[in-house]
Design a protein around this motif. Structure first.
Motif, PDB file in Angstrom:
ATOM      1  N   VAL A  59       2.888  -3.855   0.810  1.00 30.02           N
ATOM      2  CA  VAL A  59       1.813  -4.347  -0.053  1.00 30.02           C
ATOM      3  C   VAL A  59       1.189  -5.615   0.512  1.00 30.02           C
ATOM      4  O   VAL A  59      -0.041  -5.748   0.593  1.00 30.02           O
ATOM      5  CB  VAL A  59       2.362  -4.595  -1.482  1.00 30.02           C
ATOM      6  CG1 VAL A  59       1.355  -5.383  -2.320  1.00 30.02           C
ATOM      7  CG2 VAL A  59       2.693  -3.269  -2.150  1.00 30.02           C
ATOM      8  N   THR A  60       2.015  -6.553   0.932  1.00 31.16           N
ATOM      9  CA  THR A  60       1.479  -7.842   1.372  1.00 31.16           C
ATOM     10  C   THR A  60       0.801  -7.751   2.732  1.00 31.16           C
ATOM     11  O   THR A  60      -0.082  -8.552   3.040  1.00 31.16           O
ATOM     12  CB  THR A  60       2.601  -8.899   1.424  1.00 31.16           C
ATOM     13  OG1 THR A  60       3.650  -8.453   2.296  1.00 31.16           O
ATOM     14  CG2 THR A  60       3.166  -9.135   0.033  1.00 31.16           C
ATOM     15  N   LEU A  73      -5.498  -2.312  -1.061  1.00 28.86           N
ATOM     16  CA  LEU A  73      -4.515  -1.750  -1.983  1.00 28.86           C
ATOM     17  C   LEU A  73      -5.188  -0.824  -2.989  1.00 28.86           C
ATOM     18  O   LEU A  73      -6.297  -1.088  -3.462  1.00 28.86           O
ATOM     19  CB  LEU A  73      -3.812  -2.853  -2.780  1.00 28.86           C
ATOM     20  CG  LEU A  73      -2.812  -3.772  -2.095  1.00 28.86           C
ATOM     21  CD1 LEU A  73      -2.325  -4.807  -3.108  1.00 28.86           C
ATOM     22  CD2 LEU A  73      -1.653  -2.978  -1.534  1.00 28.86           C
ATOM     23  N   PHE A 122       4.931  -6.235  -9.527  1.00 37.19           N
ATOM     24  CA  PHE A 122       4.044  -7.310  -9.085  1.00 37.19           C
ATOM     25  C   PHE A 122       4.586  -8.687  -9.467  1.00 37.19           C
ATOM     26  O   PHE A 122       4.211  -9.684  -8.857  1.00 37.19           O
ATOM     27  CB  PHE A 122       2.624  -7.074  -9.597  1.00 37.19           C
ATOM     28  CG  PHE A 122       1.942  -5.964  -8.846  1.00 37.19           C
ATOM     29  CD1 PHE A 122       1.440  -6.173  -7.570  1.00 37.19           C
ATOM     30  CD2 PHE A 122       1.863  -4.690  -9.388  1.00 37.19           C
ATOM     31  CE1 PHE A 122       0.848  -5.147  -6.854  1.00 37.19           C
ATOM     32  CE2 PHE A 122       1.271  -3.646  -8.677  1.00 37.19           C
ATOM     33  CZ  PHE A 122       0.766  -3.873  -7.401  1.00 37.19           C
ATOM     34  N   LEU A 143      -1.373 -11.898  -2.474  1.00 41.14           N
ATOM     35  CA  LEU A 143      -2.517 -10.990  -2.615  1.00 41.14           C
ATOM     36  C   LEU A 143      -3.851 -11.723  -2.612  1.00 41.14           C
ATOM     37  O   LEU A 143      -4.895 -11.107  -2.848  1.00 41.14           O
ATOM     38  CB  LEU A 143      -2.385 -10.175  -3.906  1.00 41.14           C
ATOM     39  CG  LEU A 143      -1.134  -9.310  -4.052  1.00 41.14           C
ATOM     40  CD1 LEU A 143      -1.238  -8.443  -5.296  1.00 41.14           C
ATOM     41  CD2 LEU A 143      -0.901  -8.449  -2.822  1.00 41.14           C
ATOM     42  N   THR A 144      -3.850 -13.004  -2.331  1.00 42.31           N
ATOM     43  CA  THR A 144      -5.087 -13.774  -2.334  1.00 42.31           C
ATOM     44  C   THR A 144      -6.108 -13.174  -1.370  1.00 42.31           C
ATOM     45  O   THR A 144      -5.841 -12.991  -0.184  1.00 42.31           O
ATOM     46  CB  THR A 144      -4.817 -15.232  -1.930  1.00 42.31           C
ATOM     47  OG1 THR A 144      -3.919 -15.825  -2.874  1.00 42.31           O
ATOM     48  CG2 THR A 144      -6.115 -16.034  -1.892  1.00 42.31           C
ATOM     49  N   LYS A 180      -7.145 -10.184  -1.115  1.00 48.67           N
ATOM     50  CA  LYS A 180      -6.905  -8.798  -0.691  1.00 48.67           C
ATOM     51  C   LYS A 180      -7.720  -7.835  -1.563  1.00 48.67           C
ATOM     52  O   LYS A 180      -7.676  -7.910  -2.791  1.00 48.67           O
ATOM     53  CB  LYS A 180      -5.422  -8.473  -0.795  1.00 48.67           C
ATOM     54  CG  LYS A 180      -5.025  -7.195  -0.034  1.00 48.67           C
ATOM     55  CD  LYS A 180      -3.533  -6.941  -0.113  1.00 48.67           C
ATOM     56  CE  LYS A 180      -2.710  -8.035   0.533  1.00 48.67           C
ATOM     57  NZ  LYS A 180      -2.917  -8.105   1.988  1.00 48.67           N
ATOM     58  N   VAL A 212      -8.520  -4.780  -3.789  1.00 49.17           N
ATOM     59  CA  VAL A 212      -7.662  -3.952  -4.630  1.00 49.17           C
ATOM     60  C   VAL A 212      -8.518  -3.024  -5.478  1.00 49.17           C
ATOM     61  O   VAL A 212      -9.471  -3.457  -6.123  1.00 49.17           O
ATOM     62  CB  VAL A 212      -6.771  -4.811  -5.553  1.00 49.17           C
ATOM     63  CG1 VAL A 212      -5.928  -3.923  -6.457  1.00 49.17           C
ATOM     64  CG2 VAL A 212      -5.874  -5.730  -4.747  1.00 49.17           C
ATOM     65  N   PHE A 236      -4.761  -8.911 -11.667  1.00 50.22           N
ATOM     66  CA  PHE A 236      -5.079  -9.111 -10.255  1.00 50.22           C
ATOM     67  C   PHE A 236      -6.062 -10.253 -10.034  1.00 50.22           C
ATOM     68  O   PHE A 236      -6.087 -10.847  -8.960  1.00 50.22           O
ATOM     69  CB  PHE A 236      -5.565  -7.788  -9.635  1.00 50.22           C
ATOM     70  CG  PHE A 236      -4.442  -6.812  -9.477  1.00 50.22           C
ATOM     71  CD1 PHE A 236      -3.599  -6.896  -8.379  1.00 50.22           C
ATOM     72  CD2 PHE A 236      -4.188  -5.858 -10.442  1.00 50.22           C
ATOM     73  CE1 PHE A 236      -2.527  -6.033  -8.245  1.00 50.22           C
ATOM     74  CE2 PHE A 236      -3.113  -4.989 -10.319  1.00 50.22           C
ATOM     75  CZ  PHE A 236      -2.281  -5.077  -9.222  1.00 50.22           C
ATOM     76  N   ALA A 286      -6.657 -11.625  -6.143  1.00 50.51           N
ATOM     77  CA  ALA A 286      -7.099 -10.488  -5.330  1.00 50.51           C
ATOM     78  C   ALA A 286      -8.577 -10.234  -5.601  1.00 50.51           C
ATOM     79  O   ALA A 286      -9.149 -10.751  -6.568  1.00 50.51           O
ATOM     80  CB  ALA A 286      -6.278  -9.247  -5.684  1.00 50.51           C
TER      81      ALA A 286
END
Length: 204
Positions: free
Chosen positions: A72-73, A78, A97, A105-106, A108, A110, A133, A138
């Motif tokens: 995930v990271t 995602l 999570f 998740l900054t 990222k 999604v 999120f 994210a």
């Protein structure tokens, strides 16, 4: 590029996993049209329930859970799909999570989606999943996808896109954000860059 799919379905077969697979296919197809390829890894939370509970109690992830967290990271994008329980995301989905570093998740991209027995639960994505999120910083794509029982096989009507149309649109939005930066590169800590990526999305 790396696309990671998180499915919180509990049954086998699972409509949650089916929706996740269709969204992944859509995103990969859009990336291919941009001459970008993506490997896909699926994280089935049903198989990690015991490991997640262990981590919450001890603070140490077992090897399988550690591998899932890494997938995930490290992903460039995602897709997260949860069934609806008690008018919100499932506890298993939230617990997974919860064990991921809040900063991981900054920036990222999604794509969020959910399944449920009735369309009356569709706002779960806006009042529960999107805020989760957003808190994790994210970048959530504008189109969320909710699939009620009656949506499977539906083509929609003159006013509402059917499930296939929403899947294509959401997949294209995710692919646009994923393609906006080189594979494996950390997201820019720059609000202007984020706005530029979102401005590239097409809604027609």
């Amino acid at each position: 590029m790396r696309l990671t799919v998180v499915s919180a379905g509990l049954s086998t077969p699972s409509s949650t996993r089916l929706l996740a697979d269709r969204l992944a296919e859509s995103a990969r197809a859009e990336l291919a049209s941009r001459e970008r390829t993506a490997s896909t890894e699926v994280v089935e939370l049903r198989e990690l329930a015991g490991d997640i509970a262990h981590h919450l109690v001890t603070g140490f992830p077992p090897p399988r859970l550690s591998t899932a967290i890494g997938a995930v990271t490290a992903a460039d994008g995602l897709i997260v799909v949860t069934p609806v329980f008690a008018a919100s995301y499932s506890g298993l989905f939230k617990s997974f999570f919860d064990v991921i570093d809040p900063d991981a998740l900054t920036g990222k991209p999604v794509l969020t989606a959910a399944t449920g027995g009735t369309a009356r639960h569709s706002l779960v994505l806006e009042h529960a999943v999107r805020p989760l999120f957003a808190y994790l910083r994210a970048v959530v794509v504008p189109t969320t996808v909710f699939a009620a029982s009656e949506d499977w096989g539906s083509g929609g009507d003159a006013y509402t896109d059917g499930l296939p149309g929403r899947v294509r649109r959401a997949g294209a939005e995710l692919a646009t954000l994923m393609a906006a930066r080189p594979a494996g590169e950390e997201p820019e800590d720059d609000v202007t860059a984020l706005e530029r990526q979102l401005a590239d999305l097409r809604f027609d």
